[in-house]
Design a protein around this motif. Structure first.
Motif, PDB file in Angstrom:
ATOM      1  N   SER A  70       0.841  -1.206   0.000  1.00  0.00           N
ATOM      2  CA  SER A  70       0.000   0.000   0.000  1.00  0.00           C
ATOM      3  C   SER A  70       0.872   1.250   0.000  1.00  0.00           C
ATOM      4  N   GLU A  71       1.873   1.271   0.879  1.00  0.00           N
ATOM      5  CA  GLU A  71       2.795   2.398   0.891  1.00  0.00           C
ATOM      6  C   GLU A  71       3.576   2.450  -0.418  1.00  0.00           C
ATOM      7  N   GLY A  72       3.938   1.281  -0.938  1.00  0.00           N
ATOM      8  CA  GLY A  72       4.657   1.238  -2.205  1.00  0.00           C
ATOM      9  C   GLY A  72       3.863   1.860  -3.334  1.00  0.00           C
ATOM     10  N   LEU A  75       3.715   5.803  -2.632  1.00  0.00           N
ATOM     11  CA  LEU A  75       4.988   6.481  -2.874  1.00  0.00           C
ATOM     12  C   LEU A  75       5.347   6.487  -4.355  1.00  0.00           C
ATOM     13  N   THR A  76       5.115   5.380  -5.026  1.00  0.00           N
ATOM     14  CA  THR A  76       5.455   5.286  -6.445  1.00  0.00           C
ATOM     15  C   THR A  76       4.632   6.257  -7.273  1.00  0.00           C
ATOM     16  N   ILE A  77       3.331   6.285  -7.014  1.00  0.00           N
ATOM     17  CA  ILE A  77       2.454   7.198  -7.761  1.00  0.00           C
ATOM     18  C   ILE A  77       2.896   8.644  -7.571  1.00  0.00           C
ATOM     19  N   ARG A  78       3.120   9.038  -6.338  1.00  0.00           N
ATOM     20  CA  ARG A  78       3.479  10.431  -6.066  1.00  0.00           C
ATOM     21  C   ARG A  78       4.900  10.754  -6.545  1.00  0.00           C
ATOM     22  N   LEU A 102      -6.886   3.867  -4.841  1.00  0.00           N
ATOM     23  CA  LEU A 102      -8.099   4.686  -4.917  1.00  0.00           C
ATOM     24  C   LEU A 102      -8.069   5.821  -3.895  1.00  0.00           C
ATOM     25  N   THR A 103      -7.531   5.544  -2.708  1.00  0.00           N
ATOM     26  CA  THR A 103      -7.397   6.590  -1.686  1.00  0.00           C
ATOM     27  C   THR A 103      -6.462   7.694  -2.161  1.00  0.00           C
ATOM     28  N   THR A 104      -5.349   7.299  -2.740  1.00  0.00           N
ATOM     29  CA  THR A 104      -4.392   8.284  -3.263  1.00  0.00           C
ATOM     30  C   THR A 104      -5.000   9.100  -4.391  1.00  0.00           C
ATOM     31  N   GLU A 109      -7.134  14.128  -6.642  1.00  0.00           N
ATOM     32  CA  GLU A 109      -8.230  14.881  -7.260  1.00  0.00           C
ATOM     33  C   GLU A 109      -8.477  16.186  -6.505  1.00  0.00           C
ATOM     34  N   LYS A 110      -8.375  16.116  -5.185  1.00  0.00           N
ATOM     35  CA  LYS A 110      -8.534  17.323  -4.371  1.00  0.00           C
ATOM     36  C   LYS A 110      -7.387  18.306  -4.598  1.00  0.00           C
TER      37      LYS A 110
END
Length: 378
Positions: A70-72, A75-78, A102-104, A109-110
């Motif tokens: 989940s952290e991976g 972090l990867t997306i960001r 989905l949370t990220t 989106e915000k």
């Protein structure tokens, strides 16, 4: 207990436990320390990175370790987004992604990003035409899970990656439910990054594995971080990483046999499934390790508790979503209504699952169907 919830977690392999104890004894140092204890730990870490590079068919310098997948994912997306031009604000993905993704996406989106959710068919596979219409030169990132954790749908990731890279768009892939079960090769998939999890393949909880193509620009989420080239802050848990690496080695060695066995068990399930129980997904193309079922008469949670009373562990969807709609978001994306989603259960297999285990589960399902107290009203 009969354990049919491997998609949530798996028991640690004895070889991984042994490896953890050995590494905890010999490689307890901080990899950043300059003394011999630190150097020993750093050598263990380098060996693990090399092995994971071989497992994934990618360069070792693209391998990083996190506290979990989940952290991976986050972090990867960001990290990839921070490496993209700031004017690129479009992200292309699906509603079937893991809860951590989905949370990220909700957070992004915000923050001003535009999220394009590509529709999927009744089997959970994306509409390629819609995908191609959504991707352009100004797309910041494509996010595409390889194997869905609720019903096992496999996405055409390699095809999506090839199209994305025509426009220079990086693609992040969650391979958690695929690695160690299906052939997973980052070069063949042509993905920019991939994330998997140790505890899904008999390794310890607390280890996520990330691969990012070293040729692609990314920027650290945490300024001033020195560990792992700035990808993740914090002292590296070398013993857990060693255990994860050993678990992966065994999972890959058994992968072909495990897949054939899972296919046979899936065929048995299909043959013996009660008539009114619906299996979700296309069994010809989905992962045989994950079986999503829709019950005709009771909510999935009821059957889960009934199975638990019989010492059989199943689930009502991805563990990370329990209490937050469970499988409802994924089922809704596939065209199922809320009532059907609430009657959903998932069983997931591992290399130790037997036909007898499935027979015991089916006996509970059959008993619930003929019980007048739980039978659906015609």
């Amino acid at each position: 207990m009969i354990y049919l919830d491997t998609a949530a977690t798996s028991p640690m392999r004895k070889e991984a436990i042994t490896a953890y104890v050995d590494a905890a004894t010999k490689a307890f140092g901080n990899t950043q320390s300059l003394h011999d204890a630190g150097s020993t730990a750093a050598d263990y870490l380098a060996s693990c990175k090399q092995m994971w590079g071989e497992f994934l068919n990618g360069r070792a310098d693209g391998v990083f370790f996190t506290a979990n997948a989940s952290e991976g994912n986050q972090l990867t997306i960001r990290s990839l987004l921070r490496g993209r031009p700031p004017e690129y604000q479009d992200i292309v993905t699906t509603k079937l992604e893991h809860a951590s993704v989905l949370t990220t996406l909700n957070e992004l989106e915000k923050e001003g990003y535009h999220i394009h959710y590509i529709p999927v068919d009744h089997y959970g596979v994306i509409d390629m035409h819609a995908f191609e219409q959504a991707v352009s030169h100004r797309t910041a990132l494509v996010i595409m899970q390889l194997v869905n954790s609720e019903m096992g749908a496999i996405q055409p990731v390699a095809e999506c990656a090839a199209y994305s890279k025509k426009y220079g768009v990086p693609i992040q892939c969650d391979i958690v439910q695929g690695f160690g079960k299906l052939p997973v090769d980052v070069r063949s998939l042509n993905v920019t990054s991939a994330v998997c999890s140790a505890h899904k393949i008999g390794g310890p909880k607390g280890v996520g594995i990330v691969f990012i193509d070293p040729s692609v620009h990314w920027e650290s989420v945490y300024e001033g971080t020195t560990h792992q080239n700035g990808f993740r802050a914090g002292t590296v848990d070398v013993p857990a990483i060693v255990a994860a690496t050993i678990a992966a080695k065994y999972a890959l060695a058994e992968q072909e046999d495990s897949f054939l066995k899972a296919k046979q068990i899936q065929d048995f399930l299909l043959t013996h499934l009660p008539e009114r129980v619906q299996l979700v997904g296309n069994t010809k193309t989905k992962s045989p390790f994950i079986q999503g079922l829709i019950l005709p008469h009771v909510e999935g949670q009821w059957l889960m508790l009934e199975c638990n009373r019989k010492q059989i562990a199943i689930s009502t969807g991805t563990a990370c979503k329990i209490g937050y709609g469970e499988a409802i978001s994924a089922m809704s994306a596939m065209g199922y209504d809320t009532d059907m989603a609430r009657r959903f259960v998932r069983i997931s297999l591992n290399y130790q699952t037997t036909v007898e285990d499935i027979q015991a589960f089916l006996q509970v399902v059959q008993s619930s169907l003929i019980d007048n107290k739980t039978k659906a009203t015609p």
